[in-house]
Design an enzyme around this catalytic site. Structure first.
Site, mmCIF file in Angstrom:
data_model
loop_
_atom_site.group_PDB
_atom_site.id
_atom_site.type_symbol
_atom_site.label_atom_id
_atom_site.label_comp_id
_atom_site.label_asym_id
_atom_site.label_seq_id
_atom_site.Cartn_x
_atom_site.Cartn_y
_atom_site.Cartn_z
ATOM 1 N N LYS A 281 0.891 -1.179 0.000
ATOM 2 C CA LYS A 281 0.000 0.000 0.000
ATOM 3 C C LYS A 281 0.923 1.222 0.000
ATOM 4 O O LYS A 281 1.430 1.636 1.030
ATOM 5 C CB LYS A 281 -0.878 -0.018 1.254
ATOM 6 N N GLU B 166 9.782 1.670 10.787
ATOM 7 C CA GLU B 166 10.787 2.702 10.536
ATOM 8 C C GLU B 166 10.061 4.033 10.619
ATOM 9 O O GLU B 166 9.246 4.350 9.755
ATOM 10 C CB GLU B 166 11.418 2.525 9.150
ATOM 11 N N CYS C 120 13.983 11.066 6.462
ATOM 12 C CA CYS C 120 13.821 10.677 7.864
ATOM 13 C C CYS C 120 15.119 10.868 8.634
ATOM 14 O O CYS C 120 15.094 11.173 9.816
ATOM 15 C CB CYS C 120 13.356 9.235 7.949
ATOM 16 N N GLU D 81 9.482 16.841 14.435
ATOM 17 C CA GLU D 81 9.960 16.574 13.071
ATOM 18 C C GLU D 81 9.232 17.490 12.079
ATOM 19 O O GLU D 81 8.010 17.495 12.019
ATOM 20 C CB GLU D 81 9.703 15.108 12.698
HETATM 21 P P1 NAD Z 1 2.519 8.685 7.233
HETATM 22 O O1 NAD Z 1 2.686 8.010 8.537
HETATM 23 O O2 NAD Z 1 1.525 9.776 7.116
HETATM 24 O O3 NAD Z 1 2.121 7.648 6.098
HETATM 25 C C1 NAD Z 1 2.922 6.535 5.792
HETATM 26 C C2 NAD Z 1 2.054 5.462 5.163
HETATM 27 O O4 NAD Z 1 1.122 5.004 6.121
HETATM 28 C C3 NAD Z 1 1.233 5.946 3.964
HETATM 29 O O5 NAD Z 1 1.190 4.930 2.997
HETATM 30 C C4 NAD Z 1 -0.134 6.147 4.577
HETATM 31 O O6 NAD Z 1 -1.178 6.026 3.649
HETATM 32 C C5 NAD Z 1 -0.182 5.031 5.586
HETATM 33 N N1 NAD Z 1 -1.134 5.233 6.688
HETATM 34 C C6 NAD Z 1 -1.550 6.400 7.237
HETATM 35 N N2 NAD Z 1 -2.423 6.160 8.227
HETATM 36 C C7 NAD Z 1 -2.572 4.831 8.318
HETATM 37 C C8 NAD Z 1 -3.338 3.963 9.154
HETATM 38 N N3 NAD Z 1 -4.147 4.447 10.093
HETATM 39 N N4 NAD Z 1 -3.228 2.635 8.981
HETATM 40 C C9 NAD Z 1 -2.406 2.128 8.037
HETATM 41 N N5 NAD Z 1 -1.666 2.894 7.206
HETATM 42 C C10 NAD Z 1 -1.753 4.221 7.346
HETATM 43 O O7 NAD Z 1 3.962 9.165 6.817
HETATM 44 P P2 NAD Z 1 4.365 10.034 5.552
HETATM 45 O O8 NAD Z 1 3.916 11.438 5.813
HETATM 46 O O9 NAD Z 1 3.913 9.338 4.317
HETATM 47 O O10 NAD Z 1 5.959 9.942 5.577
HETATM 48 C C11 NAD Z 1 6.761 10.794 6.301
HETATM 49 C C12 NAD Z 1 7.204 10.136 7.594
HETATM 50 O O11 NAD Z 1 7.876 8.931 7.303
HETATM 51 C C13 NAD Z 1 8.188 10.965 8.384
HETATM 52 O O12 NAD Z 1 7.845 10.923 9.734
HETATM 53 C C14 NAD Z 1 9.519 10.280 8.139
HETATM 54 O O13 NAD Z 1 10.502 10.479 9.134
HETATM 55 C C15 NAD Z 1 9.092 8.866 8.054
HETATM 56 N N6 NAD Z 1 10.095 8.074 7.347
HETATM 57 C C16 NAD Z 1 10.851 7.212 8.069
HETATM 58 C C17 NAD Z 1 11.838 6.466 7.446
HETATM 59 C C18 NAD Z 1 12.675 5.497 8.236
HETATM 60 O O14 NAD Z 1 13.238 4.602 7.627
HETATM 61 N N7 NAD Z 1 12.780 5.617 9.545
HETATM 62 C C19 NAD Z 1 12.046 6.601 6.068
HETATM 63 C C20 NAD Z 1 11.257 7.509 5.365
HETATM 64 C C21 NAD Z 1 10.278 8.227 6.014
#
Ligand code: NAD
Length: 501
Positions: free
Chosen positions: A184, A259, A293, A395
């Site tokens: 997804k 992550e 991230c 963040e």
């Molecule tokens: P997000 O948490 O908003 O979304 C990530 C994914 O989760 C998306 O596909 C989203 O549709 C899905 N999602 C959202 N709500 C959900 C739910 N209730 N149930 C299941 N899935 C759900 O994050 P984002 O805004 O897409 O990405 C940015 C974040 O990701 C930042 O916090 C960044 O630090 C983090 N990130 C971490 C790493 C790492 O490896 N640690 C790498 C890249 C990004």
């Protein structure tokens, strides 16, 4: 009309891919997908609901229980993975164009991502062929060995910041391990994920092993997380989403790899190579538009070089070229989506009362023609930020950085650890003892000494505290997607107490 670059044959509608077929949502639901330089919708995507997740999980379950993939020899699976890697590289220009168009990442930074994604497949292909597991003999009495078995259907949920590459981090080890998957992708950036289906099909991956459901997190993502037939969830995204998913996985006691977010410190001691530290800490936070991230978004600088550092850093930040992501001279492009732009801009405003603004602070000037409404933010630098300031604790995930001074090593450590996150840390010093002792004491899953984030794929990737749970990278990923079943063989007489005799 905008004059911005549009990739050739850009799809105007993105579908799911379930059981080897491109399909729309059963109920016909869709959502709009925009490009971040004009903020205009350029496509619709099928919006997965419970019924679509059910269909994808059913296809993945069928491929796992009755298909050839989980039972194939590691070498046979590896041969398919190599073909996938070659196909990814063959599409690298197309991929970079699509990724830049959809995310707003500068084209030069999108370009390396296909190579890195391909390398993930080659790496896990090599790993599964070379892998061996424990066989332990107790002389005269027992032989114990480990059966490594793929767990089942893995749910993979990914963010929008480097979509295709981060998808590869999960797809490569899960598929290499013999699992079948439902991916997804993030709803802001579904474009490049559509490439996987054709790449996998042409490489000979059996139908049903890879399934893709587009959709909103709270709908498609939530249905995947809660699905009783999905024993594994690998998630990359925000810490708060991770917490919610953690709770939702508890019902079915799923395996989870998380992550999450970061607020990583870059600590610059006064004995550091000054110019290298400036180059690296600028790249560390402003590359990928600051949407990374592991961004070193809190810079701690020792008092002796503090003013010189702030001055040099601000001068360079003001000089960063912001503009059309497709222009190869662009260093910072457009943020992914107006929602995210508004969040980042709100932190820029908060920062104005929390620190001394020394660069940026709003929208950049001279935006490209036709892109005046794009989600552009000027690289923004705040100095003298208090350790408990919101811009130092939360963040931001954009081109915004805070700098603060410290006097002693102890103070630097305290400041570095003073956050709920613990993803990465970057240390700048030429004192060998200090570097290693500090690395040991810092609360971060990954530490770079005198460098920004450059990682060998074999090393563990992951965070501590609110930055994650578990590690990806190398055999740790294989451990996540497989069970290690222990088989115990009796070679001698077993001592058996004779109950009831
Ligand atoms: P997000 O948490 O908003 O979304 C990530 C994914 O989760 C998306 O596909 C989203 O549709 C899905 N999602 C959202 N709500 C959900 C739910 N209730 N149930 C299941 N899935 C759900 O994050 P984002 O805004 O897409 O990405 C940015 C974040 O990701 C930042 O916090 C960044 O630090 C983090 N990130 C971490 C790493 C790492 O490896 N640690 C790498 C890249 C990004």
């Amino acid at each position: 009309m905008s004059k911005h670059f549009v990739p050739e044959n850009l799809p105007t509608h993105l579908q799911h891919y379930i059981g080897g077929k491109f399909v729309d949502s059963i109920g016909g639901e869709t959502f709009g997908v925009l490009d971040p330089v004009t903020n205009q919708d350029y496509a619709t995507a099928a919006a997965g609901q419970q019924a679509d997740i059910d269909a994808a999980v059913a296809a993945a379950t069928e491929a796992f229980n009755n298909g050839p993939w989980p039972k194939m020899k590691p070498r046979e699976r590896a041969n398919v993975l190599y073909k996938i890697a070659d196909a990814v590289v063959a599409q690298q220009d197309r991929l970079a164009e699509m990724e830049t168009f959809d995310t707003g990442l500068p084209i030069t930074q999108a370009k390396g991502q296909a190579q890195r994604a391909a390398e993930n497949f080659r790496f896990f292909a090599d790993l599964i062929v070379a892998q061996h597991d424990n066989a332990l003999k107790v002389p005269g009495s027992q032989l114990n060995y480990v059966n490594r078995k793929p767990i089942g259907v893995a749910g993979l949920i990914t963010p929008w910041n480097t979509p295709f590459m981060l998808e590869s981090w999960k797809l490569a080890p899960s598929i290499a391990s013999g699992c079948t998957v439902v991916l997804k992708p993030a709803e802001f950036t579904p474009l490049s994920a559509s490439l996987w289906a054709t790449i996998f099909e042409e490489a000979g991956l059996p139908a049903g092993v890879f399934n893709l459901v587009n959709g909103i997190g709270e709908e498609a993502g939530d249905a995947l997380v809660k699905h009783p037939k999905v024993p594994l969830i690998s998630f990359t995204g925000e810490s708060s989403t991770g917490q919610l998913i953690f709770r939702n996985c508890a019902e079915n006691l799923k395996g989870m790899s998380m992550e999450l977010g970061g607020k990583s410190p870059a600590i610059v001691f006064d004995d550091a190579d000054f110019d290298a530290a400036i180059d690296s800490t600028l790249f560390g936070v402003f590359s990928l538009n600051g949407e990374r991230c592991t961004a070193g978004s809190r810079i701690l600088v020792q008092r002796g070089i503090y003013e010189k550092f702030v001055e040099a850093y601000a001068a360079r930040a003001k000089n960063i070229k912001v503009g059309d992501p497709h222009d190869p001279t662009t260093q910072v492009g457009a943020l992914v989506h107006p929602e995210h732009y508004n969040k980042v801009m709100s932190y820029v405003e908060i920062g104005k009362s929390e620190g001394r603004l020394v660069a940026g602070g709003g929208r950049p000037e001279n935006l490209p023609e036709g892109q005046e409404n794009g989600s552009y933010v000027a690289p923004t630098v705040f100095a003298d930020v208090a350790p408990d300031a919101r811009i130092f604790q939360e963040e931001i995930f954009g081109p915004v950085v805070g700098i603060t001074p410290f006097d002693t090593e102890e103070e630097a450590l305290e400041l570095a650890n003073n956050t709920k996150y613990g993803l990465a840390a970057y240390l700048w010093t030429n004192d060998l003892k200090r570097a290693h002792n500090f690395a040991q004491d810092i609360e971060a899953g990954m530490v770079w000494l005198n460098s920004h984030n450059v990682r060998d794929l074999r090393s563990p990737f992951g965070g501590v505290k609110a930055s994650g749970l578990g590690h990806e990278g190398g055999y740790r990923s294989i451990d996540f997607y497989t069970d290690q079943q222990a088989v115990h063989i009796t070679l001698g007489d077993v001592h058996t107490p004779k109950f009831g005799a």
